[in-house]
Write an enzyme that holds these catalytic residues in place. Structure first.
Site, short mmCIF file in Angstrom:
data_model
loop_
_atom_site.label_atom_id
_atom_site.label_comp_id
_atom_site.label_asym_id
_atom_site.label_seq_id
_atom_site.Cartn_x
_atom_site.Cartn_y
_atom_site.Cartn_z
N ASN A 15 75.52 51.86 83.95
CA ASN A 15 75.31 51.57 85.38
C ASN A 15 76.48 50.82 86.03
O ASN A 15 76.60 50.78 87.25
CB ASN A 15 74.00 50.79 85.61
CG ASN A 15 72.75 51.61 85.42
OD1 ASN A 15 71.72 51.11 84.98
ND2 ASN A 15 72.81 52.90 85.75
N ASP A 64 62.94 53.94 86.65
CA ASP A 64 63.88 54.85 87.32
C ASP A 64 63.31 55.37 88.64
O ASP A 64 62.09 55.50 88.78
CB ASP A 64 64.20 56.01 86.36
CG ASP A 64 65.47 56.75 86.74
OD1 ASP A 64 66.23 56.25 87.60
OD2 ASP A 64 65.71 57.83 86.17
C1 IPE Z 1 68.51 54.35 83.25
O1 IPE Z 1 68.44 54.90 84.53
C2 IPE Z 1 68.88 52.91 83.32
C3 IPE Z 1 67.91 52.02 83.98
C4 IPE Z 1 66.71 52.35 84.37
C5 IPE Z 1 68.35 50.68 84.13
P1 IPE Z 1 69.65 55.73 85.13
O2 IPE Z 1 69.19 56.23 86.46
O3 IPE Z 1 70.89 54.96 85.10
O4 IPE Z 1 69.75 56.93 84.09
P2 IPE Z 1 70.53 58.32 84.15
O5 IPE Z 1 71.96 58.01 84.37
O6 IPE Z 1 69.95 59.11 85.29
O7 IPE Z 1 70.25 58.96 82.84
C1 IPE Z 2 66.64 52.76 88.66
O1 IPE Z 2 66.69 53.54 89.81
C2 IPE Z 2 67.38 51.45 88.81
C3 IPE Z 2 68.61 51.36 88.01
C4 IPE Z 2 69.09 52.30 87.25
C5 IPE Z 2 69.33 50.12 88.10
P1 IPE Z 2 67.95 54.43 90.18
O2 IPE Z 2 68.89 53.60 90.97
O3 IPE Z 2 68.53 55.08 88.98
O4 IPE Z 2 67.29 55.52 91.12
P2 IPE Z 2 67.58 57.07 91.15
O5 IPE Z 2 67.46 57.57 89.76
O6 IPE Z 2 68.97 57.23 91.68
O7 IPE Z 2 66.54 57.62 92.08
MG MG Z 3 68.18 56.81 88.00
#
Ligand code: IPE
Ligand code: IPE
Ligand code: MG
Length: 246
Positions: free
Chosen positions: A69, A21
């Site tokens: 997502n 993340d």
């Molecule tokens: C969790 O991250 C999913 C992945 C790392 C693929 P998100 O960024 O989507 O999680 P939330 O929505 O903040 O909980």
């Molecule tokens: C994790 O990084 C990647 C996926 C969830 C696909 P994020 O895209 O969630 O990054 P933040 O949480 O917005 O910084």
């Molecule tokens: Mg995230």
């Protein structure tokens, strides 16, 4: 500083799972688009896969895309899918060189056809490898996985293949996407968030949780080593007392 020396190679976690993340925030800090963060996130994936294989970790599972997502802006979803195809194409050699078997869990049929076919190709090309299993969680949601397993088990009960009184942990395990994987020993989440976000709810029942503020694109081999050193300092009691363990 060579912290790899502090790792006890005889007590490695058998299964490490990572919620990767912080890509978006990493890019934002640099004044760039979120997709720039995802591109750099793939470099961290490569580092962690190689470091895990070098250490001798047998199972590494990476949360790459959740069922939730799909709700992200269309352009971001498209970029993530495109990056998946290009990284799979690019890293097939790394997988072969390190004798890594690629697997995938999730609602794979919902992936764009191009991603799905590339994925199957790499899974097929690496299926003989046995040094490490790398599992990508793609369009993965733990509740969906559990719902599917309940449906499959119910059908078997209805058809007298399983009797209800025999349903136990192993039967549930056999009906999950992760049927060939051991329970998660170490779950890592980057970016400072302290939640599970619908990842492997059943499989992390006794996992050690490790949260770090490091954003995923900044995650290095040393960060992985640090998490394993921390894991090895923990006492895993599984309900027993400390005295019973020694
Ligand atoms: C969790 O991250 C999913 C992945 C790392 C693929 P998100 O960024 O989507 O999680 P939330 O929505 O903040 O909980
Ligand atoms: C994790 O990084 C990647 C996926 C969830 C696909 P994020 O895209 O969630 O990054 P933040 O949480 O917005 O910084
Ligand atoms: Mg995230």
């Amino acid at each position: 500083m060579d912290i790899i020396k502090d790792i006890n190679r005889k007590a490695l976690p058998k299964h490490v799972a990572i919620i990767m993340d912080g890509n978006g925030r990493w890019a934002k800090q640099k004044g760039m688009l979120r997709t720039f963060g995802h591109e750099n996130g793939t470099k961290a994936v490569k580092r962690v896969v190689e470091a895990s294989a070098e250490l001798g970790i047998k199972n590494l599972t990476l949360y790459a895309f959740s069922t939730e997502n799909w709700k992200r802006p269309k352009l971001e979803v498209e970029t993530l899918m495109r990056l998946l195809v290009s990284s799979l194409k690019k890293e097939i050699k790394t997988l072969k060189d390190n004798r890594i078997k690629l697997c995938a869990i999730g609602s794979l049929k919902t992936l764009p056809a191009k991603v799905y076919s590339e994925l199957l190709e790499v899974i097929n090309a690496t299926k003989q490898n046995s040094h490490m299993t790398l599992t990508l969680a793609l369009s993965y949601g733990s509740r969906e996985e559990l719902i599917n397993s309940v449906k499959e088990i119910s059908i078997k009960v209805k058809n007298n293949i399983i009797s209800p009184e025999n349903i136990d942990e192993s039967i549930i395990n056999e009906h999950l996407y992760t049927q060939n994987l051991p329970d998660v020993d170490l779950l890592i989440r980057t970016s400072g968030e302290k939640r599970i976000s619908n990842f492997l709810l059943w499989q992390i029942a006794y996992a050690e949780l490790y949260f770090t503020n490091t954003l995923w694109p900044d995650f290095t081999k040393e960060h992985l080593y640090e998490s394993i050193i921390e894991y090895q300092k923990r006492e895993r009691r599984f309900g027993k007392t400390s005295e019973q363990l020694s």
